[in-house]
Design a protein around this motif. Structure first.
Motif, PDB file in Angstrom:
ATOM      1  N   VAL A  29       0.868  -1.172   0.000  1.00  0.00           N
ATOM      2  CA  VAL A  29       0.000   0.000   0.000  1.00  0.00           C
ATOM      3  C   VAL A  29       0.905   1.222   0.000  1.00  0.00           C
ATOM      4  O   VAL A  29       1.738   1.395   0.879  1.00  0.00           O
ATOM      5  CB  VAL A  29      -0.939  -0.005   1.225  1.00  0.00           C
ATOM      6  N   THR A  30       0.759   2.056  -1.022  1.00  0.00           N
ATOM      7  CA  THR A  30       1.627   3.221  -1.144  1.00  0.00           C
ATOM      8  C   THR A  30       0.937   4.519  -0.761  1.00  0.00           C
ATOM      9  O   THR A  30       1.604   5.538  -0.627  1.00  0.00           O
ATOM     10  CB  THR A  30       2.182   3.322  -2.574  1.00  0.00           C
ATOM     11  N   ALA A  31      -0.385   4.505  -0.583  1.00  0.00           N
ATOM     12  CA  ALA A  31      -1.114   5.674  -0.098  1.00  0.00           C
ATOM     13  C   ALA A  31      -2.444   5.208   0.479  1.00  0.00           C
ATOM     14  O   ALA A  31      -3.022   4.221   0.035  1.00  0.00           O
ATOM     15  CB  ALA A  31      -1.351   6.677  -1.213  1.00  0.00           C
ATOM     16  N   PHE A  32      -2.905   5.950   1.484  1.00  0.00           N
ATOM     17  CA  PHE A  32      -4.156   5.628   2.167  1.00  0.00           C
ATOM     18  C   PHE A  32      -4.858   6.940   2.468  1.00  0.00           C
ATOM     19  O   PHE A  32      -4.246   7.853   3.033  1.00  0.00           O
ATOM     20  CB  PHE A  32      -3.853   4.869   3.461  1.00  0.00           C
ATOM     21  N   HIS A  33      -6.136   7.056   2.069  1.00  0.00           N
ATOM     22  CA  HIS A  33      -6.896   8.279   2.289  1.00  0.00           C
ATOM     23  C   HIS A  33      -8.268   7.924   2.851  1.00  0.00           C
ATOM     24  O   HIS A  33      -9.068   7.309   2.150  1.00  0.00           O
ATOM     25  CB  HIS A  33      -7.074   9.047   0.979  1.00  0.00           C
ATOM     26  N   PRO A  34      -8.571   8.287   4.103  1.00  0.00           N
ATOM     27  CA  PRO A  34      -9.924   8.069   4.620  1.00  0.00           C
ATOM     28  C   PRO A  34     -10.879   9.110   4.033  1.00  0.00           C
ATOM     29  O   PRO A  34     -10.597  10.304   4.058  1.00  0.00           O
ATOM     30  CB  PRO A  34      -9.759   8.246   6.129  1.00  0.00           C
ATOM     31  N   ALA A  35     -11.973   8.648   3.471  1.00  0.00           N
ATOM     32  CA  ALA A  35     -12.993   9.525   2.887  1.00  0.00           C
ATOM     33  C   ALA A  35     -14.338   9.163   3.491  1.00  0.00           C
ATOM     34  O   ALA A  35     -15.141   8.476   2.879  1.00  0.00           O
ATOM     35  CB  ALA A  35     -13.004   9.377   1.375  1.00  0.00           C
ATOM     36  N   GLY A  36     -14.553   9.565   4.726  1.00  0.00           N
ATOM     37  CA  GLY A  36     -15.773   9.194   5.436  1.00  0.00           C
ATOM     38  C   GLY A  36     -15.737   7.722   5.769  1.00  0.00           C
ATOM     39  O   GLY A  36     -14.803   7.238   6.391  1.00  0.00           O
ATOM     40  N   ASP A  37     -16.743   6.969   5.304  1.00  0.00           N
ATOM     41  CA  ASP A  37     -16.774   5.534   5.571  1.00  0.00           C
ATOM     42  C   ASP A  37     -16.127   4.718   4.438  1.00  0.00           C
ATOM     43  O   ASP A  37     -16.266   3.508   4.379  1.00  0.00           O
ATOM     44  CB  ASP A  37     -18.199   5.051   5.834  1.00  0.00           C
ATOM     45  N   ALA A  39     -12.394   3.918   2.562  1.00  0.00           N
ATOM     46  CA  ALA A  39     -10.930   4.018   2.613  1.00  0.00           C
ATOM     47  C   ALA A  39     -10.420   3.917   1.183  1.00  0.00           C
ATOM     48  O   ALA A  39     -10.677   2.922   0.493  1.00  0.00           O
ATOM     49  CB  ALA A  39     -10.340   2.905   3.464  1.00  0.00           C
ATOM     50  N   VAL A  40      -9.746   4.951   0.730  1.00  0.00           N
ATOM     51  CA  VAL A  40      -9.189   4.963  -0.620  1.00  0.00           C
ATOM     52  C   VAL A  40      -7.731   4.556  -0.496  1.00  0.00           C
ATOM     53  O   VAL A  40      -6.958   5.175   0.236  1.00  0.00           O
ATOM     54  CB  VAL A  40      -9.339   6.353  -1.267  1.00  0.00           C
ATOM     55  N   VAL A  41      -7.347   3.502  -1.201  1.00  0.00           N
ATOM     56  CA  VAL A  41      -6.028   2.900  -1.067  1.00  0.00           C
ATOM     57  C   VAL A  41      -5.361   2.834  -2.428  1.00  0.00           C
ATOM     58  O   VAL A  41      -5.974   2.403  -3.403  1.00  0.00           O
ATOM     59  CB  VAL A  41      -6.143   1.478  -0.466  1.00  0.00           C
ATOM     60  N   VAL A  42      -4.094   3.252  -2.478  1.00  0.00           N
ATOM     61  CA  VAL A  42      -3.281   3.072  -3.679  1.00  0.00           C
ATOM     62  C   VAL A  42      -2.359   1.893  -3.406  1.00  0.00           C
ATOM     63  O   VAL A  42      -1.625   1.886  -2.423  1.00  0.00           O
ATOM     64  CB  VAL A  42      -2.465   4.335  -4.016  1.00  0.00           C
ATOM     65  N   LEU A  48      -5.881   1.763  -7.752  1.00  0.00           N
ATOM     66  CA  LEU A  48      -6.622   2.552  -6.783  1.00  0.00           C
ATOM     67  C   LEU A  48      -7.848   1.757  -6.372  1.00  0.00           C
ATOM     68  O   LEU A  48      -8.601   1.269  -7.228  1.00  0.00           O
ATOM     69  CB  LEU A  48      -7.035   3.878  -7.430  1.00  0.00           C
ATOM     70  N   PHE A  49      -8.028   1.566  -5.073  1.00  0.00           N
ATOM     71  CA  PHE A  49      -9.157   0.820  -4.535  1.00  0.00           C
ATOM     72  C   PHE A  49     -10.018   1.720  -3.669  1.00  0.00           C
ATOM     73  O   PHE A  49      -9.503   2.594  -2.962  1.00  0.00           O
ATOM     74  CB  PHE A  49      -8.679  -0.325  -3.621  1.00  0.00           C
ATOM     75  N   GLY A  50     -11.322   1.473  -3.667  1.00  0.00           N
ATOM     76  CA  GLY A  50     -12.247   2.048  -2.702  1.00  0.00           C
ATOM     77  C   GLY A  50     -12.737   0.919  -1.822  1.00  0.00           C
ATOM     78  O   GLY A  50     -13.346  -0.038  -2.315  1.00  0.00           O
ATOM     79  N   LEU A  51     -12.426   0.985  -0.527  1.00  0.00           N
ATOM     80  CA  LEU A  51     -12.795  -0.082   0.403  1.00  0.00           C
ATOM     81  C   LEU A  51     -13.790   0.439   1.427  1.00  0.00           C
ATOM     82  O   LEU A  51     -13.683   1.584   1.879  1.00  0.00           O
ATOM     83  CB  LEU A  51     -11.551  -0.589   1.153  1.00  0.00           C
ATOM     84  N   ASP A  52     -14.720  -0.399   1.813  1.00  0.00           N
ATOM     85  CA  ASP A  52     -15.595  -0.084   2.936  1.00  0.00           C
ATOM     86  C   ASP A  52     -14.725  -0.063   4.187  1.00  0.00           C
ATOM     87  O   ASP A  52     -14.088  -1.057   4.514  1.00  0.00           O
ATOM     88  CB  ASP A  52     -16.690  -1.141   3.044  1.00  0.00           C
ATOM     89  N   ALA A  53     -14.668   1.072   4.874  1.00  0.00           N
ATOM     90  CA  ALA A  53     -13.756   1.225   6.010  1.00  0.00           C
ATOM     91  C   ALA A  53     -14.106   0.311   7.180  1.00  0.00           C
ATOM     92  O   ALA A  53     -13.227  -0.076   7.945  1.00  0.00           O
ATOM     93  CB  ALA A  53     -13.729   2.682   6.476  1.00  0.00           C
ATOM     94  N   ALA A  54     -15.363  -0.073   7.324  1.00  0.00           N
ATOM     95  CA  ALA A  54     -15.768  -0.927   8.441  1.00  0.00           C
ATOM     96  C   ALA A  54     -15.446  -2.393   8.187  1.00  0.00           C
ATOM     97  O   ALA A  54     -15.033  -3.109   9.100  1.00  0.00           O
ATOM     98  CB  ALA A  54     -17.257  -0.755   8.717  1.00  0.00           C
ATOM     99  N   ARG A  77       1.243   4.586 -13.643  1.00  0.00           N
ATOM    100  CA  ARG A  77       1.317   4.855 -12.205  1.00  0.00           C
ATOM    101  C   ARG A  77       0.200   5.798 -11.756  1.00  0.00           C
ATOM    102  O   ARG A  77      -0.249   6.647 -12.513  1.00  0.00           O
ATOM    103  CB  ARG A  77       2.639   5.528 -11.813  1.00  0.00           C
ATOM    104  N   ILE A  78      -0.202   5.656 -10.519  1.00  0.00           N
ATOM    105  CA  ILE A  78      -1.083   6.623  -9.867  1.00  0.00           C
ATOM    106  C   ILE A  78      -0.175   7.521  -9.041  1.00  0.00           C
ATOM    107  O   ILE A  78       0.545   7.049  -8.154  1.00  0.00           O
ATOM    108  CB  ILE A  78      -2.136   5.920  -9.005  1.00  0.00           C
ATOM    109  N   HIS A  79      -0.181   8.801  -9.360  1.00  0.00           N
ATOM    110  CA  HIS A  79       0.779   9.728  -8.759  1.00  0.00           C
ATOM    111  C   HIS A  79       0.226  10.473  -7.552  1.00  0.00           C
ATOM    112  O   HIS A  79       0.901  10.583  -6.539  1.00  0.00           O
ATOM    113  CB  HIS A  79       1.252  10.733  -9.800  1.00  0.00           C
ATOM    114  N   HIS A  80      -0.968  11.018  -7.678  1.00  0.00           N
ATOM    115  CA  HIS A  80      -1.542  11.832  -6.608  1.00  0.00           C
ATOM    116  C   HIS A  80      -3.019  11.512  -6.460  1.00  0.00           C
ATOM    117  O   HIS A  80      -3.703  11.274  -7.457  1.00  0.00           O
ATOM    118  CB  HIS A  80      -1.393  13.322  -6.910  1.00  0.00           C
ATOM    119  N   VAL A  81      -3.493  11.538  -5.223  1.00  0.00           N
ATOM    120  CA  VAL A  81      -4.920  11.415  -4.940  1.00  0.00           C
ATOM    121  C   VAL A  81      -5.253  12.507  -3.940  1.00  0.00           C
ATOM    122  O   VAL A  81      -4.642  12.586  -2.871  1.00  0.00           O
ATOM    123  CB  VAL A  81      -5.288  10.032  -4.360  1.00  0.00           C
ATOM    124  N   LEU A  82      -6.190  13.356  -4.296  1.00  0.00           N
ATOM    125  CA  LEU A  82      -6.638  14.434  -3.419  1.00  0.00           C
ATOM    126  C   LEU A  82      -8.104  14.225  -3.079  1.00  0.00           C
ATOM    127  O   LEU A  82      -8.906  13.911  -3.958  1.00  0.00           O
ATOM    128  CB  LEU A  82      -6.483  15.792  -4.100  1.00  0.00           C
TER     129      LEU A  82
END
Length: 105
Positions: A29-37, A39-42, A48-54, A77-82
């Protein structure tokens, strides 16, 4: 414990008689971004994955354009996620920009 479909190594023919497997560099895992419920993971700079955080259940998956071709950076490559307002993401993947909904990808 979370599980999600990890990307497969890219395949290509180096000769008509042989198929070689070349794993993508950085199988972590090279990046992790919580977006409410969500989890956005690179993963491995390529997926790029969208995971249910629970639960960790994979809701969606996006591969960078050319990720399976073994191209040199910046391609494949995935370079940036904002994280943006309203549950949206802005991602730079290869030479493209994606505007994504965090829930649906």
């Amino acid at each position: 414990r979370w599980h999600w479909p990890s990307p497969r190594p890219p395949r290509w023919l180096s000769s008509p008689a042989a198929v070689h497997l070349h794993p993508a560099p950085g199988d972590e895992v090279t990046a992790f971004h919580p977006a409410g419920d969500i989890a956005v993971v690179v993963h491995g700079h390529r997926t790029l994955f969208g995971l249910d955080a629970a639960t960790g259940r994979c809701l969606w998956r996006r591969d960078a354009p050319g990720a399976d071709l073994g191209l040199p950076a910046p391609f494949g490559r995935i370079h940036h996620v904002l994280l943006l307002e309203g549950g949206r993401l802005l991602a730079q993947a290869s030479t493209r920009r994606w505007l994504l909904d965090a829930r649906t990808g």
